[in-house]
Design a protein around this motif. Structure first.
Motif, PDB file in Angstrom:
ATOM      1  N   GLY A  38     -27.956  20.492  30.094  1.00 10.45           N
ATOM      2  CA  GLY A  38     -29.411  20.358  30.099  1.00 10.45           C
ATOM      3  C   GLY A  38     -29.886  19.399  29.025  1.00 10.45           C
ATOM      4  N   PHE A  39     -31.046  19.732  28.446  1.00  9.25           N
ATOM      5  CA  PHE A  39     -31.665  18.826  27.477  1.00  9.25           C
ATOM      6  C   PHE A  39     -32.057  19.509  26.168  1.00  9.25           C
ATOM      7  CE2 PHE A  39     -32.412  17.223  31.745  1.00  9.25           C
ATOM      8  CZ  PHE A  39     -31.974  15.915  31.622  1.00  9.25           C
ATOM      9  N   ASN A  40     -31.888  20.813  26.079  1.00  6.58           N
ATOM     10  CA  ASN A  40     -32.284  21.542  24.876  1.00  6.58           C
ATOM     11  C   ASN A  40     -31.141  21.575  23.855  1.00  6.58           C
ATOM     12  OD1 ASN A  40     -35.010  22.336  25.639  1.00  6.58           O
ATOM     13  ND2 ASN A  40     -34.014  23.635  27.162  1.00  6.58           N
TER      14      ASN A  40
ATOM     15  N   ALA B 282     -26.422  -0.685  16.835  1.00  5.64           N
ATOM     16  CA  ALA B 282     -27.430   0.241  17.368  1.00  5.64           C
ATOM     17  C   ALA B 282     -26.867   1.133  18.473  1.00  5.64           C
ATOM     18  CB  ALA B 282     -28.630  -0.544  17.904  1.00  5.64           C
ATOM     19  N   TRP B 283     -25.577   1.049  18.759  1.00  2.00           N
ATOM     20  CA  TRP B 283     -25.028   1.712  19.945  1.00  2.00           C
ATOM     21  C   TRP B 283     -25.223   3.220  19.961  1.00  2.00           C
ATOM     22  CZ3 TRP B 283     -21.079   5.336  19.669  1.00  2.00           C
ATOM     23  CH2 TRP B 283     -20.314   5.373  18.495  1.00  2.00           C
ATOM     24  N   LEU B 284     -25.175   3.876  18.801  1.00  2.00           N
ATOM     25  CA  LEU B 284     -25.276   5.336  18.780  1.00  2.00           C
ATOM     26  C   LEU B 284     -26.718   5.821  18.964  1.00  2.00           C
ATOM     27  CD1 LEU B 284     -23.398   7.748  18.564  1.00  2.00           C
ATOM     28  CD2 LEU B 284     -23.776   7.783  16.092  1.00  2.00           C
ATOM     29  N   ARG B 285     -27.683   4.904  19.000  1.00  2.94           N
ATOM     30  CA  ARG B 285     -29.070   5.291  19.278  1.00  2.94           C
ATOM     31  C   ARG B 285     -29.287   5.541  20.769  1.00  2.94           C
ATOM     32  NH1 ARG B 285     -31.759   0.274  15.854  1.00  2.94           N
ATOM     33  NH2 ARG B 285     -30.268   0.363  14.127  1.00  2.94           N
ATOM     34  N   LEU B 286     -28.313   5.185  21.590  1.00  2.00           N
ATOM     35  CA  LEU B 286     -28.402   5.352  23.037  1.00  2.00           C
ATOM     36  C   LEU B 286     -27.638   6.596  23.459  1.00  2.00           C
ATOM     37  CD1 LEU B 286     -27.575   1.640  23.950  1.00  2.00           C
ATOM     38  CD2 LEU B 286     -29.845   2.660  23.687  1.00  2.00           C
ATOM     39  N   CYS B 287     -27.988   7.131  24.630  1.00  2.00           N
ATOM     40  CA  CYS B 287     -27.333   8.343  25.135  1.00  2.00           C
ATOM     41  C   CYS B 287     -27.069   8.173  26.627  1.00  2.00           C
ATOM     42  CB  CYS B 287     -28.219   9.564  24.885  1.00  2.00           C
ATOM     43  SG  CYS B 287     -27.466  11.130  25.346  1.00  2.00           S
ATOM     44  N   THR B 288     -25.815   8.276  27.022  1.00  2.00           N
ATOM     45  CA  THR B 288     -25.450   8.159  28.435  1.00  2.00           C
ATOM     46  C   THR B 288     -24.773   9.453  28.880  1.00  2.00           C
ATOM     47  OG1 THR B 288     -23.379   7.074  27.761  1.00  2.00           O
ATOM     48  CG2 THR B 288     -25.213   5.658  28.402  1.00  2.00           C
ATOM     49  N   PHE B 289     -25.400  10.163  29.800  1.00  2.00           N
ATOM     50  CA  PHE B 289     -24.895  11.453  30.278  1.00  2.00           C
ATOM     51  C   PHE B 289     -23.664  11.251  31.163  1.00  2.00           C
ATOM     52  CE2 PHE B 289     -28.411  13.089  28.266  1.00  2.00           C
ATOM     53  CZ  PHE B 289     -28.742  14.390  28.600  1.00  2.00           C
ATOM     54  N   ASN B 290     -22.964  12.333  31.424  1.00  2.00           N
ATOM     55  CA  ASN B 290     -21.788  12.276  32.283  1.00  2.00           C
ATOM     56  C   ASN B 290     -22.163  11.797  33.689  1.00  2.00           C
ATOM     57  OD1 ASN B 290     -21.051  15.018  30.414  1.00  2.00           O
ATOM     58  ND2 ASN B 290     -19.463  13.451  30.629  1.00  2.00           N
ATOM     59  N   CYS B 291     -21.355  10.908  34.228  1.00  2.00           N
ATOM     60  CA  CYS B 291     -21.550  10.313  35.555  1.00  2.00           C
ATOM     61  C   CYS B 291     -22.899   9.609  35.691  1.00  2.00           C
ATOM     62  CB  CYS B 291     -21.366  11.358  36.664  1.00  2.00           C
ATOM     63  SG  CYS B 291     -19.605  11.616  37.056  1.00  2.00           S
ATOM     64  N   SER B 292     -23.430   9.113  34.579  1.00  2.00           N
ATOM     65  CA  SER B 292     -24.648   8.301  34.633  1.00  2.00           C
ATOM     66  C   SER B 292     -24.292   6.860  34.958  1.00  2.00           C
ATOM     67  CB  SER B 292     -25.398   8.367  33.296  1.00  2.00           C
ATOM     68  OG  SER B 292     -24.583   7.860  32.243  1.00  2.00           O
TER      69      SER B 292
ATOM     70  N   MET C  17     -30.600  -0.384  34.975  1.00  2.00           N
ATOM     71  CA  MET C  17     -30.526   1.062  34.753  1.00  2.00           C
ATOM     72  C   MET C  17     -29.791   1.312  33.445  1.00  2.00           C
ATOM     73  SD  MET C  17     -29.235   2.504  38.450  1.00  2.00           S
ATOM     74  CE  MET C  17     -29.928   1.921  40.004  1.00  2.00           C
ATOM     75  N   LEU C  18     -30.229   2.323  32.709  1.00  2.00           N
ATOM     76  CA  LEU C  18     -29.524   2.769  31.512  1.00  2.00           C
ATOM     77  C   LEU C  18     -29.362   4.280  31.590  1.00  2.00           C
ATOM     78  CD1 LEU C  18     -28.305   2.516  28.689  1.00  2.00           C
ATOM     79  CD2 LEU C  18     -30.632   2.625  27.754  1.00  2.00           C
ATOM     80  N   GLY C  19     -28.120   4.740  31.776  1.00  2.00           N
ATOM     81  CA  GLY C  19     -27.859   6.181  31.822  1.00  2.00           C
ATOM     82  C   GLY C  19     -28.579   6.889  32.948  1.00  2.00           C
ATOM     83  N   ASP C  20     -28.692   6.279  34.123  1.00  2.00           N
ATOM     84  CA  ASP C  20     -29.430   6.851  35.248  1.00  2.00           C
ATOM     85  C   ASP C  20     -28.651   8.034  35.835  1.00  2.00           C
ATOM     86  OD1 ASP C  20     -30.675   7.414  37.659  1.00  2.00           O
ATOM     87  OD2 ASP C  20     -31.017   5.321  38.188  1.00  2.00           O
ATOM     88  N   ILE C  21     -29.299   9.213  35.903  1.00  2.00           N
ATOM     89  CA  ILE C  21     -28.684  10.409  36.486  1.00  2.00           C
ATOM     90  C   ILE C  21     -29.564  10.972  37.604  1.00  2.00           C
ATOM     91  CG2 ILE C  21     -27.248  11.114  34.543  1.00  2.00           C
ATOM     92  CD1 ILE C  21     -29.551  12.887  33.591  1.00  2.00           C
TER      93      ILE C  21
ATOM     94  N   LEU D  39     -26.602  19.919  36.854  1.00  2.00           N
ATOM     95  CA  LEU D  39     -25.411  19.099  36.645  1.00  2.00           C
ATOM     96  C   LEU D  39     -25.611  18.041  35.571  1.00  2.00           C
ATOM     97  CD1 LEU D  39     -24.067  18.521  40.296  1.00  2.00           C
ATOM     98  CD2 LEU D  39     -23.369  20.248  38.624  1.00  2.00           C
ATOM     99  N   ASN D  40     -26.680  18.164  34.794  1.00  2.00           N
ATOM    100  CA  ASN D  40     -26.955  17.204  33.717  1.00  2.00           C
ATOM    101  C   ASN D  40     -26.251  17.648  32.440  1.00  2.00           C
ATOM    102  OD1 ASN D  40     -30.425  16.656  34.726  1.00  2.00           O
ATOM    103  ND2 ASN D  40     -28.543  15.816  35.540  1.00  2.00           N
ATOM    104  N   THR D  41     -25.231  16.881  32.030  1.00  2.00           N
ATOM    105  CA  THR D  41     -24.494  17.220  30.816  1.00  2.00           C
ATOM    106  C   THR D  41     -24.211  15.970  29.999  1.00  2.00           C
ATOM    107  OG1 THR D  41     -22.309  16.968  31.854  1.00  2.00           O
ATOM    108  CG2 THR D  41     -23.335  19.153  31.959  1.00  2.00           C
ATOM    109  N   PHE D  42     -24.131  16.170  28.690  1.00  2.00           N
ATOM    110  CA  PHE D  42     -23.601  15.154  27.787  1.00  2.00           C
ATOM    111  C   PHE D  42     -22.418  15.818  27.086  1.00  2.00           C
ATOM    112  CE2 PHE D  42     -22.990  12.835  23.897  1.00  2.00           C
ATOM    113  CZ  PHE D  42     -23.204  11.509  24.257  1.00  2.00           C
ATOM    114  N   SER D  43     -21.211  15.506  27.557  1.00  2.00           N
ATOM    115  CA  SER D  43     -20.012  16.204  27.092  1.00  2.00           C
ATOM    116  C   SER D  43     -20.175  17.698  27.380  1.00  2.00           C
ATOM    117  CB  SER D  43     -19.746  15.899  25.625  1.00  2.00           C
ATOM    118  OG  SER D  43     -19.562  14.485  25.460  1.00  2.00           O
ATOM    119  N   MET D  44     -20.067  18.546  26.357  1.00  2.00           N
ATOM    120  CA  MET D  44     -20.201  19.979  26.599  1.00  2.00           C
ATOM    121  C   MET D  44     -21.630  20.463  26.405  1.00  2.00           C
ATOM    122  SD  MET D  44     -17.246  20.460  27.646  1.00  2.00           S
ATOM    123  CE  MET D  44     -17.359  22.218  27.992  1.00  2.00           C
ATOM    124  N   HIS D  45     -22.559  19.567  26.110  1.00  2.00           N
ATOM    125  CA  HIS D  45     -23.976  19.923  26.039  1.00  2.00           C
ATOM    126  C   HIS D  45     -24.530  19.971  27.456  1.00  2.00           C
ATOM    127  CE1 HIS D  45     -24.110  19.441  21.695  1.00  2.00           C
ATOM    128  NE2 HIS D  45     -23.581  18.241  21.832  1.00  2.00           N
TER     129      HIS D  45
END
Length: 354
Positions: free
Chosen positions: A351-353, A306-316, A332-336, A343-349
């Motif tokens: 924000g959240f859109n 199930a690991w890919l169902r989770l999302c951890t942002f950079n420096c979370s 905490m899970l992926g706390d930012i 400053l919220n990013t997931f790799s090169m993504h």
């Protein structure tokens, strides 16, 4: 659901499916092989309870004692900051300016955690900062460490661990949902899974068990927290990592220099020093998204697929507690929360859109 050709539901080889020791959703109390052995019932030769058997500690009493007197481990996993993904060479995959800012603010947050605010929100005894052996993680860990401001922390030693290749990014296992795994993915899973599983076993385990010979004394009111001795039940080699070489940076005042250790009686030294709790130990591990998500599933004894169902942002921050009895929870899970929206990013993504 398992097919005769050795594939699990046509997705990947059945041999690569994670199989827990106990059926889900049962909890494996000896998941780290550090649970004290069962207590054998003491009986007289006639099978009737004698004075020894009446005084014998039950497993429930033992576990309550361990919970009360043992040490709780706190593990904070931090994903590295955003980095330049345009290069293939690891040495060139360094943090972006945004990623460096993420790491700086993460260090400041952890510094406050180490130092504490007051007696109610006291300091946390961080023992070590660990890191993978990839450039982006090492750069993140260095910036975090520099911004924790440990030089102004009047406490214990904070170690800066040597980079550990076991924590490097990789494919920890297959993921569900997902399509049929290609041969290259099967091969990569065979290569990466044993290493990442080894890293989990190396860093996730309960603290040493307090000396159980003191239980009866405590029942009589003769034992306090300070005279509880620590002993370690036989364990596998996975727990020997804390004897590994590390760079040790002391944050305590230099006892040889009187000027560095002002007396509380000096004029102006009226502020009461905050003390860490002796039964709580923290360690910080800077590593990677896939590794963190796999650790999350393994620590909570959930299907790792199930690991890919989770999302951890950079420096979370993903934060676990391991009680001395072996129970694990995620605080905490992926706390930012320490990073502003820009400053919220997931790799090169960004924000959240996305």
């Amino acid at each position: 659901g398992e097919e005769e050709d050795g594939m699990y539901h046509g997705l990947f080889p059945r041999r690569q499916l994670w199989r827990p020791r106990l059926e889900y959703p049962l909890w494996d109390n000896d998941w780290d092989q550090r649970r004290p052995p069962p207590i054998d019932k003491v009986e007289s030769e006639e099978g009737v309870e004698d004075e020894n058997s009446k005084q014998q500690m039950t497993e429930a009493q033992r576990d309550r004692y361990i919970r009360k007197k043992g040490v709780t481990k706190h593990i904070i996993l931090i994903r590295h900051g955003q980095y330049d993904e345009s290069h293939k060479e690891d040495s060139k995959r360094l943090l972006t300016p945004l990623g460096r800012k993420q790491a700086e603010l993460t260090g400041k947050r952890l510094g406050k955690l180490i130092r504490g605010v007051n007696e109610e929100f006291g300091p946390c005894r961080v023992k070590v900062v660990r890191v993978s052996d990839l450039a982006r993680a090492k750069e993140t860990a260095d910036i975090i460490y520099d911004n924790m401001d440990v030089d102004n922390f009047d406490g214990e030693v904070v170690e800066k661990g040597e980079p550990d290749p076991l924590l490097n990014e990789g494919r920890p296992c297959h993921h569900i949902p997902g399509g049929r795994a290609r041969a290259s993915v099967v091969e990569r899973t065979d290569e990466h899974h044993p290493r990442i599983e080894q890293a989990f076993r190396k860093y996730f385990f309960r603290a040493d068990t307090p000396d159980l010979s003191s239980v009866d004394e405590e029942k009589n009111g003769s034992v306090g927290r300070d005279n509880v001795r620590i002993c370690c039940y036989p364990t596998s080699d996975i727990s020997n990592h804390h004897h590994a070489q590390s760079n040790i940076i002391s944050t305590s005042p230099d006892a040889s220099n009187p000027k560095s250790s002002p007396s509380a009686t000096e004029e102006g030294a009226t502020e009461k020093k905050l003390k860490t709790h002796p039964q709580h130990e923290f360690e910080i591990i800077v590593c990677h998204a896939n590794v963190i998500r796999y650790f999350f599933c393994r620590a909570l004894q959930l299907p790792p697929e199930a690991w890919l169902r989770l999302c951890t942002f950079n420096c979370s921050l993903t934060y676990f507690t391991i009680r001395p009895t072996g129970t694990v929870s995620c605080r905490m899970l992926g706390d930012i929360g320490h990073l502003p929206h820009e400053l919220n990013t997931f790799s090169m993504h960004t924000g959240f859109n996305w």
